[in-house]
Scaffold this motif. Structure first.
Motif, PDB file in Angstrom:
ATOM      1  N   GLY A  97      -0.107   4.797   2.903  1.00 12.66           N
ATOM      2  CA  GLY A  97       0.236   4.678   1.300  1.00 12.66           C
ATOM      3  C   GLY A  97       0.178   5.980   0.670  1.00 12.66           C
ATOM      4  N   ASP A 111       5.192   5.465   6.155  1.00 13.31           N
ATOM      5  CA  ASP A 111       5.071   4.103   6.393  1.00 13.31           C
ATOM      6  C   ASP A 111       5.678   3.176   5.172  1.00 13.31           C
ATOM      7  OD1 ASP A 111       3.496   4.508   8.528  1.00 13.31           O
ATOM      8  OD2 ASP A 111       1.803   3.629   7.853  1.00 13.31           O
ATOM      9  N   LEU A 112       5.373   3.702   3.912  1.00 16.99           N
ATOM     10  CA  LEU A 112       5.986   3.014   2.720  1.00 16.99           C
ATOM     11  C   LEU A 112       7.609   3.001   2.509  1.00 16.99           C
ATOM     12  CD1 LEU A 112       3.573   4.176  -0.102  1.00 16.99           C
ATOM     13  CD2 LEU A 112       3.444   2.083   1.206  1.00 16.99           C
ATOM     14  N   ILE A 127      -3.424  -1.919   2.874  1.00 17.83           N
ATOM     15  CA  ILE A 127      -3.438  -0.659   2.654  1.00 17.83           C
ATOM     16  C   ILE A 127      -4.982  -0.120   3.258  1.00 17.83           C
ATOM     17  CG2 ILE A 127      -3.152   1.490   1.166  1.00 17.83           C
ATOM     18  CD1 ILE A 127      -1.741  -1.125  -0.380  1.00 17.83           C
ATOM     19  N   THR A 136      -0.558   3.084  -4.508  1.00 17.78           N
ATOM     20  CA  THR A 136      -0.081   2.524  -3.347  1.00 17.78           C
ATOM     21  C   THR A 136       1.000   1.359  -3.836  1.00 17.78           C
ATOM     22  OG1 THR A 136      -1.206   3.491  -1.804  1.00 17.78           O
ATOM     23  CG2 THR A 136      -0.002   1.715  -1.083  1.00 17.78           C
ATOM     24  N   LEU A 140       5.112   0.588  -4.065  1.00 19.48           N
ATOM     25  CA  LEU A 140       5.629  -0.794  -3.241  1.00 19.48           C
ATOM     26  C   LEU A 140       6.266  -1.413  -4.398  1.00 19.48           C
ATOM     27  CD1 LEU A 140       2.892  -1.687  -0.761  1.00 19.48           C
ATOM     28  CD2 LEU A 140       5.056  -0.884  -0.084  1.00 19.48           C
TER      29      LEU A 140
END
Length: 145
Positions: A97, A111-112, A127, A136, A140
């Motif tokens: 994150g 990853d995000l 997370i 984070t 998202l």
């Protein structure tokens, strides 16, 4: 997680997947080869390497293959490899994150970004707790909606 606990955990997760009628396909890069579904020998070798196995993100896949290294895939690279293999869902412990002090480091996990690009569902506990969870979640909400 240290060896042999990491190996025991990996096998236990694979057993749970099998018990639910699915086929486990642990993903890594071994000696420069993308591996989708590891033999017991491959799984043990990766577990024995522990932190010596290189962490391979999406940006590192080509280098890992060309340099013939062994590496553990991040969520982002696992998503990319899983998608290429036709896998639509995978399970992991936690996703990366926004890192603490992002205003100084600009450290945001790939990853995000990959969650918004690759059509693979990721099931996880959430997370990773060492990260900036509120930022984070904001990332998202902003980028994946």
């Amino acid at each position: 997680m240290p060896f042999p606990q990491n190996l025991e955990m990996a096998k236990a997760v694979e057993d749970v997947v099998r018990a639910q009628g699915a086929c486990p396909a642990t993903i890594c890069i071994a000696d420069g080869e993308l591996k989708v579904g590891l033999s017991d020998k491959d799984l043990k070798a990766l577990a024995e390497m522990g932190v010596a196995a290189r962490k391979v993100s999406t940006r590192d896949i080509a280098a890992a293959v060309s340099e013939k290294i062994t590496g553990a895939t991040t969520v982002s690279s696992t998503m990319r490899i899983a998608h290429a293999a036709g896998i639509r869902l995978f399970v992991t412990g936690g996703i990366g994150g926004v890192h603490r002090f992002v205003e100084e480091t600009m450290d945001v996990s790939t990853d995000l970004i990959e969650l918004s690009r690759t059509p693979v569902a990721v099931v996880c506990a959430g997370i990773k707790s060492i990260l900036d969870i509120p930022r984070t979640l904001e990332f998202l909400e902003t980028h994946l909606s």
